[in-house]
Write a protein that holds these residues in place. Sequence first.
Motif, PDB file in Angstrom:
ATOM      1  N   ASP A 105      13.439   0.301  -2.823  1.00  0.00           N
ATOM      2  CA  ASP A 105      12.401   0.912  -1.995  1.00  0.00           C
ATOM      3  C   ASP A 105      11.512  -0.189  -1.429  1.00  0.00           C
ATOM      4  O   ASP A 105      10.708  -0.785  -2.149  1.00  0.00           O
ATOM      5  CB  ASP A 105      11.583   1.893  -2.848  1.00  0.00           C
ATOM      6  N   LEU A 106      11.680  -0.476  -0.123  1.00  0.00           N
ATOM      7  CA  LEU A 106      10.907  -1.530   0.549  1.00  0.00           C
ATOM      8  C   LEU A 106      10.986  -2.856  -0.206  1.00  0.00           C
ATOM      9  O   LEU A 106      10.000  -3.569  -0.378  1.00  0.00           O
ATOM     10  CB  LEU A 106       9.441  -1.100   0.711  1.00  0.00           C
ATOM     11  N   GLY A 107      12.177  -3.165  -0.710  1.00  0.00           N
ATOM     12  CA  GLY A 107      12.397  -4.446  -1.380  1.00  0.00           C
ATOM     13  C   GLY A 107      12.144  -4.439  -2.863  1.00  0.00           C
ATOM     14  O   GLY A 107      12.360  -5.453  -3.534  1.00  0.00           O
TER      15      GLY A 107
ATOM     16  N   ARG B 124       7.425 -18.832  -5.698  1.00  0.00           N
ATOM     17  CA  ARG B 124       6.393 -17.838  -5.972  1.00  0.00           C
ATOM     18  C   ARG B 124       6.512 -16.561  -5.139  1.00  0.00           C
ATOM     19  O   ARG B 124       6.275 -15.467  -5.665  1.00  0.00           O
ATOM     20  CB  ARG B 124       5.001 -18.457  -5.791  1.00  0.00           C
ATOM     21  N   PRO B 125       6.860 -16.629  -3.846  1.00  0.00           N
ATOM     22  CA  PRO B 125       6.978 -15.381  -3.085  1.00  0.00           C
ATOM     23  C   PRO B 125       7.929 -14.369  -3.707  1.00  0.00           C
ATOM     24  O   PRO B 125       7.688 -13.160  -3.637  1.00  0.00           O
ATOM     25  CB  PRO B 125       7.493 -15.857  -1.715  1.00  0.00           C
ATOM     26  N   HIS B 126       9.011 -14.838  -4.333  1.00  0.00           N
ATOM     27  CA  HIS B 126       9.950 -13.912  -4.987  1.00  0.00           C
ATOM     28  C   HIS B 126       9.322 -13.262  -6.218  1.00  0.00           C
ATOM     29  O   HIS B 126       9.637 -12.122  -6.552  1.00  0.00           O
ATOM     30  CB  HIS B 126      11.227 -14.656  -5.399  1.00  0.00           C
ATOM     31  N   LEU B 127       8.457 -14.005  -6.895  1.00  0.00           N
ATOM     32  CA  LEU B 127       7.822 -13.479  -8.105  1.00  0.00           C
ATOM     33  C   LEU B 127       6.591 -12.625  -7.798  1.00  0.00           C
ATOM     34  O   LEU B 127       6.157 -11.838  -8.632  1.00  0.00           O
ATOM     35  CB  LEU B 127       7.406 -14.640  -9.022  1.00  0.00           C
ATOM     36  N   GLU B 128       6.031 -12.794  -6.605  1.00  0.00           N
ATOM     37  CA  GLU B 128       4.767 -12.136  -6.284  1.00  0.00           C
ATOM     38  C   GLU B 128       4.900 -11.005  -5.277  1.00  0.00           C
ATOM     39  O   GLU B 128       3.931 -10.288  -5.039  1.00  0.00           O
ATOM     40  CB  GLU B 128       3.774 -13.173  -5.741  1.00  0.00           C
ATOM     41  N   TYR B 129       6.073 -10.800  -4.694  1.00  0.00           N
ATOM     42  CA  TYR B 129       6.214  -9.743  -3.693  1.00  0.00           C
ATOM     43  C   TYR B 129       5.958  -8.369  -4.313  1.00  0.00           C
ATOM     44  O   TYR B 129       6.665  -7.936  -5.230  1.00  0.00           O
ATOM     45  CB  TYR B 129       7.612  -9.781  -3.064  1.00  0.00           C
ATOM     46  N   CYS B 130       4.919  -7.699  -3.844  1.00  0.00           N
ATOM     47  CA  CYS B 130       4.530  -6.367  -4.332  1.00  0.00           C
ATOM     48  C   CYS B 130       4.391  -6.330  -5.851  1.00  0.00           C
ATOM     49  O   CYS B 130       4.663  -5.298  -6.496  1.00  0.00           O
ATOM     50  CB  CYS B 130       5.530  -5.305  -3.871  1.00  0.00           C
TER      51      CYS B 130
ATOM     52  N   THR C 284       0.838  -1.207   0.000  1.00  0.00           N
ATOM     53  CA  THR C 284       0.000   0.000   0.000  1.00  0.00           C
ATOM     54  C   THR C 284       0.868   1.251   0.000  1.00  0.00           C
ATOM     55  O   THR C 284       0.525   2.258  -0.622  1.00  0.00           O
ATOM     56  CB  THR C 284      -0.935   0.021   1.225  1.00  0.00           C
ATOM     57  N   ASN C 285       2.003   1.195   0.691  1.00  0.00           N
ATOM     58  CA  ASN C 285       2.937   2.320   0.701  1.00  0.00           C
ATOM     59  C   ASN C 285       3.423   2.629  -0.713  1.00  0.00           C
ATOM     60  O   ASN C 285       3.376   3.778  -1.169  1.00  0.00           O
ATOM     61  CB  ASN C 285       4.109   1.970   1.619  1.00  0.00           C
ATOM     62  N   LEU C 286       3.878   1.597  -1.422  1.00  0.00           N
ATOM     63  CA  LEU C 286       4.415   1.789  -2.771  1.00  0.00           C
ATOM     64  C   LEU C 286       3.334   2.225  -3.755  1.00  0.00           C
ATOM     65  O   LEU C 286       3.553   3.115  -4.582  1.00  0.00           O
ATOM     66  CB  LEU C 286       5.078   0.495  -3.251  1.00  0.00           C
ATOM     67  N   LEU C 287       2.163   1.592  -3.663  1.00  0.00           N
ATOM     68  CA  LEU C 287       1.085   1.929  -4.593  1.00  0.00           C
ATOM     69  C   LEU C 287       0.640   3.372  -4.426  1.00  0.00           C
ATOM     70  O   LEU C 287       0.451   4.101  -5.403  1.00  0.00           O
ATOM     71  CB  LEU C 287      -0.104   0.991  -4.388  1.00  0.00           C
ATOM     72  N   GLU C 288       0.463   3.794  -3.182  1.00  0.00           N
ATOM     73  CA  GLU C 288      -0.004   5.163  -2.925  1.00  0.00           C
ATOM     74  C   GLU C 288       1.025   6.188  -3.384  1.00  0.00           C
ATOM     75  O   GLU C 288       0.685   7.189  -4.018  1.00  0.00           O
ATOM     76  CB  GLU C 288      -0.286   5.334  -1.433  1.00  0.00           C
ATOM     77  N   PHE C 289       2.291   5.932  -3.053  1.00  0.00           N
ATOM     78  CA  PHE C 289       3.334   6.908  -3.385  1.00  0.00           C
ATOM     79  C   PHE C 289       3.524   7.024  -4.897  1.00  0.00           C
ATOM     80  O   PHE C 289       3.525   8.119  -5.462  1.00  0.00           O
ATOM     81  CB  PHE C 289       4.645   6.496  -2.717  1.00  0.00           C
ATOM     82  N   PHE C 290       3.666   5.871  -5.578  1.00  0.00           N
ATOM     83  CA  PHE C 290       3.978   5.925  -7.011  1.00  0.00           C
ATOM     84  C   PHE C 290       2.757   6.173  -7.877  1.00  0.00           C
ATOM     85  O   PHE C 290       2.891   6.509  -9.048  1.00  0.00           O
ATOM     86  CB  PHE C 290       4.726   4.661  -7.430  1.00  0.00           C
TER      87      PHE C 290
END
Length: 453
Positions: free
Chosen positions: A378-380, A428-434, A196-202
């Motif tokens: 930025d946050l990974g 999958r977690p590496h491909l799906e993170y954010c 949510t941090n990344l989506l809102e900012f960018f």
Amino acid sequence: MFFKYIRSRKPAKKPVGPLDDRAIKGAIKDDKAIVEKLNDFFASVFTAEDVGEIPESAPSFVGDESEELSWIEVSLEEVLEQIEKLNVNKSPGPDGIHPRVLKELKWEIAELLSVVCNLSFKSASVPNDWKVANVTPIFKKGSRGDPGNYRPVSLTSVPGKLVETIVKNKIVKHVEEHNLLDKSQHGFCKGKSCLTNLLEFFEGVNKHADKGDPVDIVYLDFQKAFDKVPHQRLLCKLHGHGIRGKVLSWIENWLKDRKQRVGINGKFSDWRGVTSGVPQGSVLGPILFNLFINDLEKGVSSEVVKFADDTKLFRIVKTEADCEGLQEDLTKLSDWATKWQMKFNVDKCKVMHVGKNNPNYSYSMMGANLATTNQERDLGVIVDSSLKTSTQCAAAVKKANRMLGIIRKGIENKTQNILLPLYKTMVRPHLEYCVQMWSPHLKKGHFLKKKNS
């Protein structure tokens, strides 16, 4: 047992150290010497608070006395509920009380623990066993020989953390009911996350960049943020948020006279006093930190988004006046840090210039010019000044392929019921993170050619 075996097949984690020592012009390799060196460093970053001039905090809470959070009373049901939520696989704290013991004997322990909790809140005093911590150094990045590249994570008493959880829940309820936490904060907040941090900012950055407007992004870095929070100033901030009376006195006592020691491979350092900060690894620490920096961007006109101490801001910079406005905002943030005895690590604060017609203005903080960057993690998620995601895509694929290689080499039985759980948990977690933020959105030429053919 299955995943324990899988973890054993992964490359072994590198040990802590050896640490560089300028005094002997060599490296410290002995575990006992390493933990002493790390504990000395962790203690050296504590803030020597100026208690003679504690600034007033602008009150965020405007309710009457009946709406203040000034008293906590714990019921037997609340204690049982928290015991039930304990993870029996977690390690015990310095007091040696294992969470499995609490959970297995909950009916015998819960009533006694509820009495201890209420006595603690009534007297506004915290047992000494709840104030000590075994610190585990977690390597971040850079040189393993530099003590500054390790994060101290505290392992505290399990019953103590259970009580912290009850206090935290009361504070969160109070903050939510009165809408006290600024919307810019996404760290340790219900319903918010790195995504949510990344989506809102960018969303804001891309909206202006799509119009062709130049944008400047500034990434800020607090120096040892959690360890430097000055206690009396923190209590002042909590009072301004309506946390008063016995609850405030209990938190003051919880912060006072804390001790820590660093441990690796069964070797421990001597105990050292903790004079500032909120313990990383505690339950109560994150919400206290959020309230401490809640007014960080007050009076700042640029768009600011926070994830705990990770702070970034952006502004359209069409004219020189816009650039000067961003510089004024950075000065206000520096003034806030000075006022509340926090410190920005100016060497790690970065500016990213976005857009073709960007004036590439040079910004400064605390007398030092900020470095510019074309890429920042930025946050990974790797963010590029072109706002394209190719680098992040490549990095995610590289991590996923590395995990696939471990599975391919370490697992002989490649049936579906073996590979599917491994793929879901390790690849999958590496491909799906954010992924919602960086998922490919550009149609590349070779894709179009392939489609047409």
